[in-house]
Design a protein around this motif. Structure first.
Motif, PDB file in Angstrom:
ATOM      1  N   ALA A  24      -2.385  -1.777 -12.074  1.00  0.00           N
ATOM      2  CA  ALA A  24      -3.265  -1.174 -12.792  1.00  0.00           C
ATOM      3  C   ALA A  24      -4.241  -0.593 -13.777  1.00  0.00           C
ATOM      4  O   ALA A  24      -4.899   0.339 -14.004  1.00  0.00           O
ATOM      5  N   LEU A  25      -5.470  -1.035 -12.258  1.00  0.00           N
ATOM      6  CA  LEU A  25      -5.967  -0.075 -11.907  1.00  0.00           C
ATOM      7  C   LEU A  25      -5.489   1.398 -11.516  1.00  0.00           C
ATOM      8  O   LEU A  25      -6.213   2.398 -12.190  1.00  0.00           O
ATOM      9  N   LEU A  26      -4.604   1.380 -10.412  1.00  0.00           N
ATOM     10  CA  LEU A  26      -3.692   2.743 -10.242  1.00  0.00           C
ATOM     11  C   LEU A  26      -4.112   4.027 -11.741  1.00  0.00           C
ATOM     12  O   LEU A  26      -4.317   4.891 -11.875  1.00  0.00           O
ATOM     13  N   PHE A  27      -3.180   2.981 -12.219  1.00  0.00           N
ATOM     14  CA  PHE A  27      -2.789   3.790 -14.125  1.00  0.00           C
ATOM     15  C   PHE A  27      -4.182   4.147 -14.897  1.00  0.00           C
ATOM     16  O   PHE A  27      -3.902   5.043 -15.390  1.00  0.00           O
ATOM     17  N   SER A  28      -5.264   3.820 -14.530  1.00  0.00           N
ATOM     18  CA  SER A  28      -6.759   3.777 -15.161  1.00  0.00           C
ATOM     19  C   SER A  28      -6.889   4.399 -14.657  1.00  0.00           C
ATOM     20  O   SER A  28      -7.438   5.325 -15.945  1.00  0.00           O
ATOM     21  N   LYS A  29      -7.099   4.310 -13.257  1.00  0.00           N
ATOM     22  CA  LYS A  29      -7.174   6.167 -13.236  1.00  0.00           C
ATOM     23  C   LYS A  29      -7.117   7.300 -13.586  1.00  0.00           C
ATOM     24  O   LYS A  29      -7.970   7.906 -14.206  1.00  0.00           O
TER      25      LYS A  29
ATOM     26  N   GLU B  61       1.367   7.065  -7.032  1.00  0.00           N
ATOM     27  CA  GLU B  61      -0.419   7.927  -6.754  1.00  0.00           C
ATOM     28  C   GLU B  61      -0.371   8.996  -6.975  1.00  0.00           C
ATOM     29  O   GLU B  61      -0.294  10.186  -7.476  1.00  0.00           O
ATOM     30  N   ARG B  62       0.845   9.467  -5.790  1.00  0.00           N
ATOM     31  CA  ARG B  62       1.787  10.836  -6.042  1.00  0.00           C
ATOM     32  C   ARG B  62       2.336  11.197  -6.799  1.00  0.00           C
ATOM     33  O   ARG B  62       1.796  12.608  -7.274  1.00  0.00           O
ATOM     34  N   LEU B  63       2.690  10.428  -6.964  1.00  0.00           N
ATOM     35  CA  LEU B  63       3.652  10.423  -9.260  1.00  0.00           C
ATOM     36  C   LEU B  63       2.494  10.994 -10.002  1.00  0.00           C
ATOM     37  O   LEU B  63       2.728  12.174 -10.987  1.00  0.00           O
TER      38      LEU B  63
ATOM     39  N   GLY C  95       0.623  -1.122   0.320  1.00  0.00           N
ATOM     40  CA  GLY C  95       0.261  -0.218   0.073  1.00  0.00           C
ATOM     41  C   GLY C  95       0.755   1.535  -0.291  1.00  0.00           C
ATOM     42  O   GLY C  95       0.295   2.361  -0.686  1.00  0.00           O
ATOM     43  N   MET C  96       1.826   1.200   1.129  1.00  0.00           N
ATOM     44  CA  MET C  96       2.838   2.456   0.426  1.00  0.00           C
ATOM     45  C   MET C  96       3.701   3.113  -0.790  1.00  0.00           C
ATOM     46  O   MET C  96       3.764   3.805  -1.275  1.00  0.00           O
ATOM     47  N   LEU C  97       3.497   1.181  -1.753  1.00  0.00           N
ATOM     48  CA  LEU C  97       4.441   1.458  -2.657  1.00  0.00           C
ATOM     49  C   LEU C  97       3.197   2.214  -4.013  1.00  0.00           C
ATOM     50  O   LEU C  97       3.271   3.115  -4.402  1.00  0.00           O
ATOM     51  N   LEU C  98       2.102   1.586  -3.831  1.00  0.00           N
ATOM     52  CA  LEU C  98       0.648   1.937  -4.430  1.00  0.00           C
ATOM     53  C   LEU C  98       0.750   4.074  -4.136  1.00  0.00           C
ATOM     54  O   LEU C  98       0.696   4.525  -5.014  1.00  0.00           O
ATOM     55  N   LEU C  99       0.619   4.537  -3.000  1.00  0.00           N
ATOM     56  CA  LEU C  99       0.255   5.762  -2.003  1.00  0.00           C
ATOM     57  C   LEU C  99       2.252   6.887  -2.888  1.00  0.00           C
ATOM     58  O   LEU C  99       0.956   7.452  -3.681  1.00  0.00           O
TER      59      LEU C  99
END
Length: 442
Positions: free
Chosen positions: A299-304, A245-247, A238-242
């Motif tokens: 994939a969901l993060l980049f798609s968002k 997302e910031r970037l 989750g820290m990596l995904l966060l």
């Protein structure tokens, strides 16, 4: 370089990719940017009708096997890391990595009064303003670096240990032992009432090259599949995904309405893929196991944020790997492509090893077809890594151009080619209907 670009233009190459290194452009002092050289390359590419994919390279180059040259982080950043070692990723035995600033510091004013996210943002704004006349016309894509090797991951394996000859794929080390990561873990553990996990990091962790079934955490019935393990892995990934997302947020905002597409890269980690726990992926930050698909959240993060997803392994076959390691580059790639298609996410593939043998080139064609199944609006591109003097050797260039024709002859797509070299990549794009196939030469 002009002659190389001319050759690529005549070969039907679409564009070039430039890695713009933080350690070069802002190397001497914070807020002082020197884009000379890169401006010349972009102008030269435009002169030859080539497009440019610009990579925002916020990592160190030269410590990994196959890196062609040495470029550290900016000098003033390294001075800050020397003064405060906890700005570097740290493993359980205290080894620190200076390939990339620890994501635990993302929003802390640790870089001469700026946070790392602010420093990355200022770098990208300077690039946008300096190259505004090229954006959307010559520069058509920006790739934002998110970690070591530009990939959204932790530096889970020491660069020096990676250089060990004939070594088995590494399990990796969790990178959660700098004081800022430990503070985050402690706060999260206290929040859910697991106070014992918040002190000292992960218990019963394993060594880098230990046999999987001899470890307490990663073995088939190990701690990874307990409440204790699940909590830790959810926090760690989750820290990596966060961080990603910031970037994503700042990059999309900076390049909004400039006419460029934005992409990011994840690592092609396939060691120990056919085990229950997938240890190499877990330590890198991808919570992917036998019972959990860790690439769907990415994939969901980049798609968002409507970003391309870049990855490697398009040239690799399972049979090339040591069977005892239970590695599977093909299995990894199938899973990632499935996750991308689930979210209608465009993919840019790469080869993992620089080679032009028929076996690897045919594998690229087979891997590219994974994405052509079914109807979707997203696109697939391919980045061939990398350009050097061997590309134009008499026995390599004909094979390379033949490879391009083979891709072009496929029923599902047509392809032109585009190229870049040492600090540039070559990629080509053309489309039939809604499917785009691209070649990129790095």
């Amino acid at each position: 370089m002009g002659a190389s670009f001319k050759a690529l233009e005549l070969a039907g190459v679409e564009g070039v990719v430039l890695e713009l290194w933080w350690g070069v452009v802002e190397g001497d002092a914070p807020g002082v940017y020197d884009w000379r050289g890169y401006t010349d390359l972009v102008s030269m590419a435009g002169h030859h009708g080539l497009k440019v994919r610009a990579v925002m390279a916020f990592h160190q180059c030269g410590s990994r096997p196959g890196d062609p040259y040495w470029i550290p982080l900016p000098r003033w950043v390294l001075e800050e890391m020397d003064a405060e070692p906890n700005l570097a990723y740290t493993d359980r035995i205290g080894q620190r990595s200076k390939e990339y600033i620890s994501l635990s510091c993302d929003n802390l004013p640790v870089l001469k009064g700026r946070s790392p996210i602010q420093a990355y943002s200022d770098f990208m704004r300077s690039f946008r303003d300096s190259f505004k006349d090229f954006l959307g016309s010559v520069i058509t894509e920006v790739q934002v670096g998110m970690g070591p090797a530009g990939e959204l991951r932790y530096p889970s394996c020491s660069s020096e240990k990676l250089k060990r000859p004939n070594s088995a794929p590494e399990l990796g080390e969790f990178q959660c032992y700098d004081k800022y990561m430990l503070a985050s873990l402690r706060a999260c553990a206290n929040k859910v009432g697991m106070h014992e996990l918040g002190y000292g990091g992960l218990l019963r962790a394993s060594s880098l090259f230990q046999n999987v079934e001899e470890t307490n955490f990663f073995r088939s019935d190990g701690c990874w599949n307990t409440d204790y393990g699940r909590f830790f892995l959810e926090w760690y990934s989750g820290m990596l995904l966060l961080h990603g997302e910031r970037l994503c947020i700042v990059t999309k905002a900076i390049f909004l309405q400039t006419g460029v597409k934005v992409s990011a890269k994840i690592a092609g980690i396939h060691g120990h893929y056919h085990t229950c726990s997938h240890p190499s992926e877990l330590t890198a930050g991808y919570y992917n196991t036998l019972t959990r698909n860790g690439y769907l959240p990415v994939a969901l993060l980049f798609s968002k944020y409507k970003m391309f997803l870049c990855c490697t392994c398009f040239d690799m076959q399972d049979g090339e790997e040591d069977g005892s390691s239970k590695s599977s580059p093909e299995g990894f790639l199938r899973q990632l492509v499935y996750a991308a298609r689930m979210h209608n996410l465009s993919v840019s593939g790469e080869n993992s090893i620089t080679r032009l043998d028929d076996r690897s080139l045919k594998q690229v064609i087979r891997s590219s077809r994974l994405y052509s199944v079914g109807a979707h609006e997203a696109s697939l591109s391919f980045n061939y890594v990398r350009m050097d003097r061997h590309l134009f050797d008499p026995h390599n260039w004909p094979r390379f151009t033949r490879f391009v024709r083979q891709m072009s002859d496929a029923k599902t797509f047509q392809a032109k080619l585009d190229f870049s070299g040492r600090e540039r990549r070559l990629y080509s794009m053309s489309a039939t209907d809604k499917v785009i196939r691209s070649f990129v030469y790095h």
